[in-house]
Scaffold this motif. Sequence first.
Motif, PDB file in Angstrom:
ATOM      1  N   ARG A 170      -7.375   4.888  -2.519  1.00 35.24           N
ATOM      2  CA  ARG A 170      -6.671   5.208  -1.270  1.00 35.24           C
ATOM      3  C   ARG A 170      -5.473   4.322  -1.001  1.00 35.24           C
ATOM      4  O   ARG A 170      -4.476   4.777  -0.436  1.00 35.24           O
ATOM      5  N   MET A 171      -5.510   3.056  -1.401  1.00 34.53           N
ATOM      6  CA  MET A 171      -4.395   2.139  -1.134  1.00 34.53           C
ATOM      7  C   MET A 171      -3.251   2.286  -2.131  1.00 34.53           C
ATOM      8  O   MET A 171      -2.092   2.065  -1.790  1.00 34.53           O
ATOM      9  N   ARG A 172      -3.577   2.637  -3.367  1.00 38.29           N
ATOM     10  CA  ARG A 172      -2.576   2.684  -4.440  1.00 38.29           C
ATOM     11  C   ARG A 172      -2.171   4.100  -4.830  1.00 38.29           C
ATOM     12  O   ARG A 172      -1.136   4.300  -5.454  1.00 38.29           O
ATOM     13  N   GLY A 173      -3.002   5.082  -4.484  1.00 36.28           N
ATOM     14  CA  GLY A 173      -2.668   6.454  -4.822  1.00 36.28           C
ATOM     15  C   GLY A 173      -2.833   6.737  -6.303  1.00 36.28           C
ATOM     16  O   GLY A 173      -3.302   5.908  -7.082  1.00 36.28           O
ATOM     17  N   GLU A 174      -2.425   7.947  -6.691  1.00 32.42           N
ATOM     18  CA  GLU A 174      -2.491   8.362  -8.087  1.00 32.42           C
ATOM     19  C   GLU A 174      -1.399   9.393  -8.336  1.00 32.42           C
ATOM     20  O   GLU A 174      -0.755   9.873  -7.401  1.00 32.42           O
ATOM     21  N   GLY A 175      -1.159   9.722  -9.578  1.00 30.06           N
ATOM     22  CA  GLY A 175      -0.098  10.671  -9.905  1.00 30.06           C
ATOM     23  C   GLY A 175       1.207   9.959 -10.224  1.00 30.06           C
ATOM     24  O   GLY A 175       1.327   8.736 -10.135  1.00 30.06           O
ATOM     25  N   LYS A 176       2.216  10.751 -10.595  1.00 31.15           N
ATOM     26  CA  LYS A 176       3.472  10.191 -11.088  1.00 31.15           C
ATOM     27  C   LYS A 176       4.228   9.388 -10.030  1.00 31.15           C
ATOM     28  O   LYS A 176       4.770   8.325 -10.312  1.00 31.15           O
ATOM     29  N   THR A 185       0.863  -1.172   0.000  1.00 28.62           N
ATOM     30  CA  THR A 185       0.000   0.000   0.000  1.00 28.62           C
ATOM     31  C   THR A 185       0.906   1.230   0.000  1.00 28.62           C
ATOM     32  O   THR A 185       2.060   1.157   0.410  1.00 28.62           O
ATOM     33  N   ILE A 186       0.357   2.340  -0.454  1.00 30.53           N
ATOM     34  CA  ILE A 186       1.047   3.623  -0.354  1.00 30.53           C
ATOM     35  C   ILE A 186       0.481   4.346   0.861  1.00 30.53           C
ATOM     36  O   ILE A 186      -0.731   4.353   1.081  1.00 30.53           O
TER      37      ILE A 186
END
Length: 357
Positions: free
Chosen positions: A310-316, A263-264
């Motif tokens: 929420r667990m993996r996030g987004e963006g670069k 997870t992030i």
Amino acid sequence: MNSKSKIKGRGAQQNVHNRFFELSYEMRDDFLEFCHKEGEVADKNKTQYFNVFPKTIVNKVTSPDVGMAYSMNMYQGCEHGCIYCYARNSHEFWGYSAGLDFERKILVKKSAPELLETLLKKKSWKAHPIVMSGNSDCYQPAEQKFELTKQCLEVFLKYKHPVAIITKNALILRDLDLLKDLAKDNLISVHVSITSLSEDTRRILEPRTATIKRRLQVVKELSKNGIPVNVMLAPIIPSINSHEILPMAKAVSDAGALSLAHTIVRLNGAIGEIFSDWIKKTMPDRADKVLRQIENCHGGTLNESRYGVRMRGEGKIAKQINDLVQLARLKYFKNKVMPKLNTELHEQNKVGQMKLF
């Protein structure tokens, strides 16, 4: 960080305000100065245990992205003190702070084994894997004293019911014989959390957890004894442990792990304030950078609650982390698979022994 100002052996460095309370608790400078002059200790930093009496012990998990349907927690709060822990917020429902209280005021459910047995004997209950430690670690230091996890494992074995464990504590090896007995019928899986290969990083992120060396030994020992192990690189924190993804994946695969999850980091509710305070005191040189990168993974905020994101996030930055984990799986976990737990035996063992007819 000034050693005099740091609360040793703890993750959180303060008790943040409980959002459900009108009043707040504050350690004032004039009180601290008085204690210093009088040679008194303002905060004894002791762990306290409190008995609580729940009516049930197994919870149905309604969140669609956590990978479990049922969970149980013998303890609320966790002495491990992981600074990022999402479970901190749950301590507020019990009337405590998500900060130091979460680590020092541990709620103990001594009736957990009996409540579990009552559930498993119900005619209406259909076997489904139950996860121990969906909220707080079932092998945290309190387990040495109360042995509730061990007693619950004995119940699962008696009724041939599948169970999964999430932990970062080597105390799990105390119960190796029980785990081996469960594994004979494919009734157990273990999910070990490993967040770094650096002891320096581990000490500041997770001050009262087992060392990394011991956790790798747990993976190796369980795997050697036929107990399937998944390793959780959770959470990945940009610029703290994100550079370790491939080395960690190789190390746990070499130790025998069958799969890898991650997870992030996300800092919901009070955790954002706790983490921000901690990192500014512990890593002042990179605090702003880390906080900005975490925000970059969650749409510009530390708080992330969107299911599926929420667990993996987004963006670069999130994409780089997720791509690295996928590469790690391809490189170190090819042809490895976690077995599905057995749900077929419980019905015929619902009374604690196999039915004759």
